[in-house]
Motif scaffolding. Structure first.
Motif, PDB file in Angstrom:
ATOM      1  N   SER A   1      -0.167  10.728  13.122  1.00  0.00           N
ATOM      2  CA  SER A   1       0.000   9.411  13.154  1.00  0.00           C
ATOM      3  C   SER A   1       0.193   8.413  11.935  1.00  0.00           C
ATOM      4  N   ASP A   2      -1.069   8.805  10.864  1.00  0.00           N
ATOM      5  CA  ASP A   2      -1.319   8.627   9.194  1.00  0.00           C
ATOM      6  C   ASP A   2      -1.443   9.902   8.528  1.00  0.00           C
ATOM      7  N   GLY A   3      -1.232   9.535   7.592  1.00  0.00           N
ATOM      8  CA  GLY A   3      -2.187   9.782   6.141  1.00  0.00           C
ATOM      9  C   GLY A   3      -3.228  11.397   6.385  1.00  0.00           C
ATOM     10  N   ALA A   4      -4.326  10.550   6.817  1.00  0.00           N
ATOM     11  CA  ALA A   4      -5.557  11.240   7.405  1.00  0.00           C
ATOM     12  C   ALA A   4      -5.011  12.481   8.130  1.00  0.00           C
ATOM     13  N   SER A   5      -4.365  12.012   9.070  1.00  0.00           N
ATOM     14  CA  SER A   5      -4.651  12.745  10.213  1.00  0.00           C
ATOM     15  C   SER A   5      -4.141  13.968   9.757  1.00  0.00           C
TER      16      SER A   5
ATOM     17  N   SER B   1       3.619  10.475   4.387  1.00  0.00           N
ATOM     18  CA  SER B   1       3.421   9.896   5.794  1.00  0.00           C
ATOM     19  C   SER B   1       3.560   8.978   4.510  1.00  0.00           C
ATOM     20  N   LYS B   2       2.657   7.323   4.915  1.00  0.00           N
ATOM     21  CA  LYS B   2       3.594   6.327   3.912  1.00  0.00           C
ATOM     22  C   LYS B   2       5.214   6.039   4.101  1.00  0.00           C
ATOM     23  N   GLY B   3       5.548   6.507   3.153  1.00  0.00           N
ATOM     24  CA  GLY B   3       7.352   6.268   3.136  1.00  0.00           C
ATOM     25  C   GLY B   3       8.233   6.989   4.460  1.00  0.00           C
TER      26      GLY B   3
ATOM     27  N   ALA C   1       0.103  20.429  -0.212  1.00  0.00           N
ATOM     28  CA  ALA C   1       0.499  19.989  -1.642  1.00  0.00           C
ATOM     29  C   ALA C   1       0.570  17.984  -0.762  1.00  0.00           C
ATOM     30  N   ASP C   2      -0.140  17.799  -0.977  1.00  0.00           N
ATOM     31  CA  ASP C   2      -0.164  16.049  -0.191  1.00  0.00           C
ATOM     32  C   ASP C   2       0.322  15.518  -0.902  1.00  0.00           C
ATOM     33  N   GLU C   3       1.798  14.958  -0.178  1.00  0.00           N
ATOM     34  CA  GLU C   3       3.188  13.977  -0.752  1.00  0.00           C
ATOM     35  C   GLU C   3       2.797  12.778   0.060  1.00  0.00           C
ATOM     36  N   ILE C   4       2.256  12.496   0.363  1.00  0.00           N
ATOM     37  CA  ILE C   4       1.914  11.672   1.555  1.00  0.00           C
ATOM     38  C   ILE C   4       2.006   9.874   0.554  1.00  0.00           C
ATOM     39  N   ALA C   5       1.915  10.342  -0.688  1.00  0.00           N
ATOM     40  CA  ALA C   5       1.798   9.131  -1.613  1.00  0.00           C
ATOM     41  C   ALA C   5       3.277   9.108  -2.398  1.00  0.00           C
ATOM     42  N   VAL C   6       3.079  11.004  -2.663  1.00  0.00           N
ATOM     43  CA  VAL C   6       4.264  10.509  -4.453  1.00  0.00           C
ATOM     44  C   VAL C   6       5.654  11.327  -3.550  1.00  0.00           C
TER      45      VAL C   6
ATOM     46  N   SER D   1     -10.334  13.212  -5.989  1.00  0.00           N
ATOM     47  CA  SER D   1      -8.884  13.461  -5.128  1.00  0.00           C
ATOM     48  C   SER D   1      -9.382  12.185  -4.255  1.00  0.00           C
ATOM     49  N   TYR D   2      -7.830  11.722  -3.371  1.00  0.00           N
ATOM     50  CA  TYR D   2      -7.731  10.797  -2.329  1.00  0.00           C
ATOM     51  C   TYR D   2      -6.908  12.072  -1.085  1.00  0.00           C
ATOM     52  N   HIS D   3      -7.767  12.175   0.134  1.00  0.00           N
ATOM     53  CA  HIS D   3      -6.456  12.790   0.965  1.00  0.00           C
ATOM     54  C   HIS D   3      -6.439  11.854   2.252  1.00  0.00           C
ATOM     55  N   GLY D   4      -7.667  10.716   1.945  1.00  0.00           N
ATOM     56  CA  GLY D   4      -7.480  10.518   3.475  1.00  0.00           C
ATOM     57  C   GLY D   4      -9.302   9.940   3.610  1.00  0.00           C
ATOM     58  N   GLU D   5      -9.122   9.110   4.601  1.00  0.00           N
ATOM     59  CA  GLU D   5     -10.525   9.125   4.701  1.00  0.00           C
ATOM     60  C   GLU D   5     -11.298   9.056   6.101  1.00  0.00           C
TER      61      GLU D   5
ATOM     62  N   VAL E   1      -3.986  19.251  -3.262  1.00  0.00           N
ATOM     63  CA  VAL E   1      -3.664  18.601  -4.136  1.00  0.00           C
ATOM     64  C   VAL E   1      -2.741  17.574  -3.831  1.00  0.00           C
ATOM     65  N   GLU E   2      -2.571  16.851  -4.941  1.00  0.00           N
ATOM     66  CA  GLU E   2      -1.526  15.458  -4.598  1.00  0.00           C
ATOM     67  C   GLU E   2      -0.710  15.721  -6.101  1.00  0.00           C
ATOM     68  N   PRO E   3      -0.047  15.869  -5.565  1.00  0.00           N
ATOM     69  CA  PRO E   3       1.529  17.173  -7.014  1.00  0.00           C
ATOM     70  C   PRO E   3       1.728  15.540  -7.500  1.00  0.00           C
TER      71      PRO E   3
ATOM     72  N   TRP F   1       0.642  -1.179  -0.060  1.00  0.00           N
ATOM     73  CA  TRP F   1       0.263  -0.363  -0.199  1.00  0.00           C
ATOM     74  C   TRP F   1       1.069   0.985  -0.163  1.00  0.00           C
ATOM     75  N   TRP F   2       2.024   1.232  -0.664  1.00  0.00           N
ATOM     76  CA  TRP F   2       2.559   2.485  -1.297  1.00  0.00           C
ATOM     77  C   TRP F   2       3.495   3.095   0.364  1.00  0.00           C
ATOM     78  N   VAL F   3       4.019   2.149   1.314  1.00  0.00           N
ATOM     79  CA  VAL F   3       4.843   2.487   2.061  1.00  0.00           C
ATOM     80  C   VAL F   3       6.569   2.456   2.314  1.00  0.00           C
TER      81      VAL F   3
END
Ligand code: PLP
Length: 453
Positions: free
Chosen positions: A129-133, A298-300, A269-274, A163-167, A235-237, A71-73
């Motif tokens: 603690s995680d991306g959504a937070s 977050s993630k990585g 800039a939501d770089e949680i995944a990128v 867009s996806y920025h957490g749940e 935005v997810e860059p 899951w991209w981490v």
């Protein structure tokens, strides 16, 4: 040995093996994420006993190449000896202390190093603690900044379509994925979306950059009309991950930065995944040479070891909260904010980037991958093959409505962990993937696609 594919049953033989006891116990006690649990009546869970490098091993010793980095981490493989050693060292010193009123070397060092690495001006790190937070923190901080600076009416947010920025509820209010949102519609505040610059939507004859700029014009029109009530654009860059690895031209971000500055709207800039090298640069924003007001990681960030997220902010934003009055401060907390173990994993991850010149090594790996992936790109059922940095994606033209599930199952039978989103197959492997492993990944993915087309 590859198990023959049984179309109507979707079972793997580990469901009958030493693994099965764990599967039963899991289904009886664990509520798994992002899952309709009833599906597991026919679809076994995959029980993992250990990991090493890009490989995950089940209790019978079968292996799966983790082509989605869990899951991209994951960045540097499972059970990375260097991250393990850093964590073992930290375990002997301090496992946790609250960060309100206290501090410790790992969190200070990590904040200093991120400030050195990130686009200039992002002087302070706030931890979650995680991306959504991290998304929640950035949204709250942005609106609170405007309140503290005499613009209390700026409380709306905008995001891109798909867009996806957490749940969590606040994050869902800027997430445009119907499947995750609709059941909670009554609980979520409506925010506007603007057209996403995904180049697959360009008109024939229109290139990716022209399309990105056309979408930026739509953003401009929206800002002109609504900026007085808008706190931030999130935005997810470069890559919209959960949208199915939609990729777009960096000119969009350049123009969005100009427009946000012009209209007094924060750019998040939501770089949680990128972030952390996925797009080829340490941070995706670098490819557009922009300075966001907030950068989310977050993630990585911990190499895929421990939950940790960071909200980096500009000094201007930080100063707007700095006052004698308690209520002007950012009174937000999570119990595990700045956890020392997670910070040490993050520091070890940054050490690996520096010591192994990872970004350059990844450029060579990506070039190799693009060469060997040519048969995939040329496959008659494959459309819109695309690549940014260490992420690849393409759509598969298939008669199977349940393509994603079948692809996942056939992948497992061929030692691959693939997890398509709809008809989109993607690869986001750990950076430690070797050439022979890339060849195996491409070759077996081709087999799977041949089966399903
Ligand atoms: C995964 C993700 C999140 C949410 O992170 P979680 O740790 O799953 O809460 C937010 N934004 C983006 C872009 C993501 O990919």
């Amino acid at each position: 040995m590859l198990t023959p594919y049984v179309p109507c049953k979707l079972r793997y033989d580990f469901a009958m093996s030493a693994n099965s006891d764990l599967l039963d116990r899991s289904l009886s006690a664990v509520w798994h994420p992002c899952t309709q649990m009833k599906r597991h009546e026919t679809l076994p869970l995959v029980p993992i006993a250990r990991g090493e490098g890009v490989w995950l091993y089940d209790l019978d010793g079968r292996r799966y190449l983790d082509a989605v980095s869990s899951w991209w981490v994951n960045l540097f493989g499972h059970c990375n000896p260097r991250i393990n050693a850093a964590l073992a060292d930290q375990l002997g010193k301090l496992e946790h202390v609250m960060l309100a009123g206290f501090t410790h070397e790992p969190v200070v060092r990590l904040s200093e190093r991120l400030r050195e690495l990130a686009p200039a001006g992002l002087g302070h790190c706030f931890y979650g603690s995680d991306g959504a937070s991290a998304t929640e923190i950035a949204l709250k901080m942005s609106a609170h900044y405007w309140r503290n600076t005499g613009h209390p009416q700026k409380t709306q947010f905008i995001s891109l379509q798909n867009s996806y920025h957490g749940e969590t509820l606040g994050a869902l209010s800027v997430t445009d994925v119907a499947l995750f949102r609709d059941a909670y519609g009554a609980l979520i505040r409506q925010n506007a979306t603007v057209p996403c610059p995904d180049w697959r939507n360009a008109e024939t004859g229109e290139n990716a950059e022209a399309y990105a700029l056309r979408c930026a014009t739509a953003l401009e029109v929206h800002l002109q009309e609504h900026h007085e009530h808008i706190a931030a654009f999130i935005v997810e860059p470069l890559i919209q991950g959960a949208a199915g690895m939609a990729m777009y031209h960096p000119s969009y971000l350049r123009r969005a930065r100009e427009l946000c500055s012009e209209y007094g709207v924060h750019l998040i800039a939501d770089e949680i995944a990128v972030g952390m090298g996925r797009t080829g640069s340490m941070f995706a924003c670098e490819q557009a040479s922009i300075h966001p007001d907030f950068l989310l990681l977050s993630k990585g960030i911990t190499g895929g070891y421990l939950p940790l997220s960071v909200v980096m902010t500009t000094d201007d934003i930080y100063r707007a909260f700095y006052a004698d009055e308690t209520a002007r401060g950012f009174l937000h907390s999570h119990s595990y904010t700045g956890n020392p173990l997670a910070c040490r994993a993050a520091l070890a991850t940054l050490d690996i980037f520096a010591e192994d010149d990872v970004l350059n090594a990844n450029r060579d790996k990506a070039a190799f991958f693009n060469r060997i992936a040519q048969p995939l790109r040329d496959h008659s059922a494959v459309k819109d093959f695309r690549n940014t940095g260490m992420v690849w994606a393409f759509e598969v033209d298939t008669p199977h409505a349940d393509f994603a599930q079948r692809c996942f199952s056939l992948g497992l039978q061929r030692e691959l962990l693939l997890r398509p989103m709809g008809n989109t197959v993607y690869f986001m492997p750990p950076y430690v993937i070797r050439e022979d492993e890339m060849l195996l990944l491409v070759g077996r993915t081709l087999e799977v696609i041949d089966h399903l087309t």
